[in-house]
Design a protein around this motif. Structure first.
Motif, mmCIF file in Angstrom:
data_model
loop_
_atom_site.group_PDB
_atom_site.id
_atom_site.type_symbol
_atom_site.label_atom_id
_atom_site.label_comp_id
_atom_site.label_asym_id
_atom_site.label_seq_id
_atom_site.Cartn_x
_atom_site.Cartn_y
_atom_site.Cartn_z
ATOM 1 N N LYS A 148 17.485 61.667 -22.420
ATOM 2 C CA LYS A 148 16.788 62.946 -22.538
ATOM 3 C C LYS A 148 15.401 62.897 -21.903
ATOM 4 N N LYS A 149 14.973 64.024 -21.399
ATOM 5 C CA LYS A 149 13.626 64.150 -20.865
ATOM 6 C C LYS A 149 12.639 64.373 -22.002
ATOM 7 N N ASP A 156 13.977 74.493 -22.024
ATOM 8 C CA ASP A 156 15.019 73.509 -22.363
ATOM 9 C C ASP A 156 14.551 72.553 -23.458
ATOM 10 N N GLU A 180 16.807 70.153 -25.414
ATOM 11 C CA GLU A 180 17.409 69.013 -24.721
ATOM 12 C C GLU A 180 16.421 67.855 -24.549
ATOM 13 N N ARG A 181 15.217 68.018 -25.038
ATOM 14 C CA ARG A 181 14.169 67.028 -24.782
ATOM 15 C C ARG A 181 13.791 66.237 -26.039
ATOM 16 N N GLU A 182 13.253 65.029 -25.790
ATOM 17 C CA GLU A 182 12.600 64.271 -26.852
ATOM 18 C C GLU A 182 11.163 64.777 -26.912
ATOM 19 N N ASN A 202 15.039 65.945 -31.809
ATOM 20 C CA ASN A 202 14.440 64.619 -31.648
ATOM 21 C C ASN A 202 12.927 64.776 -31.523
#
Length: 208
Positions: free
Chosen positions: A69-70, A120, A123-125, A153
């Protein structure tokens, strides 16, 4: 408790100067950025890596790059802004969101007034940054707002924390790890961390 105290000598050294009442706004900002950068090394220790092939001037070899993940950095306005550049200097690809929460001086309860996150974000940390974790109200409100966007996350990074704030965040968000340079003695009657470092926002921007 879900809290990790980062006791690296350089961080502790710089923290001593950032606490000092005689440290001016310019030096305070510089120290805060430096500590945030050092803490970011620790908070990203468990990022996932993947192996790639790299051609060096001599030959080819197997090497590793970040995978998975980004990242996103989300400061709690306004004091959290002072930590963003330290994190993005070593993670330049990180997206930056902003959350506005202030503490009502009469009842110390958080008041939400702004939220702008990357599209997004789910979709990320995510690393939420704020120099102080005092009562925990603002941190809980910020994490609530981020989770409503679908993110799961999440880590919280602060310079100094009060035990009361740690417990409140743990109680409301037990899945969120807290990273701090110090867990201080507690809070005074005004809700300030003792010994703490004063009002981080005022000291960053020279507004008091």
């Amino acid at each position: 408790m879900q809290v990790r105290v980062i006791d690296h000598p350089l961080i502790q050294h710089k923290l001593s100067f950032i606490r000092d009442v005689n440290t001016g706004a310019k030096e305070f900002r510089e120290l805060l950025e430096e500590i945030a950068m050092l803490m970011a090394y620790e908070i990203t220790r468990n990022l996932t890596l993947e192996e790639i092939e790299v051609r060096t001037p001599v030959t080819t070899c197997k090497s590793k790059v970040l995978a998975g993940k980004k990242l996103a950095v989300v400061p709690i306005l306004r004091a959290g802004l002072g930590m963003v550049s330290g994190v993005t200097k070593i993670i330049p690809a990180a997206r930056v969101g902003h959350i506005g929460v202030y503490r009502n001086p009469e009842n110390l309860q958080p008041v939400e007034y702004y939220c702008k996150l990357p599209s997004d974000i789910a979709e990320r940390e995510i690393v939420v940054v704020d120099p102080m974790l005092a009562t925990g109200g603002s941190a809980v409100a910020a994490i609530d707002m981020i989770k409503r966007s679908g993110a799961k996350n999440i880590k919280l990074m602060c310079l100094v924390a009060a035990p009361q704030g740690v417990l409140v965040v743990n109680d409301h968000h037990p899945d969120v790890e807290i990273y701090t340079a110090s867990v201080d003695e507690g809070l005074n009657e005004h809700g300030y961390i003792v010994p703490g470092l004063g009002d981080a926002g005022d000291r960053i921007f020279g507004t008091k």
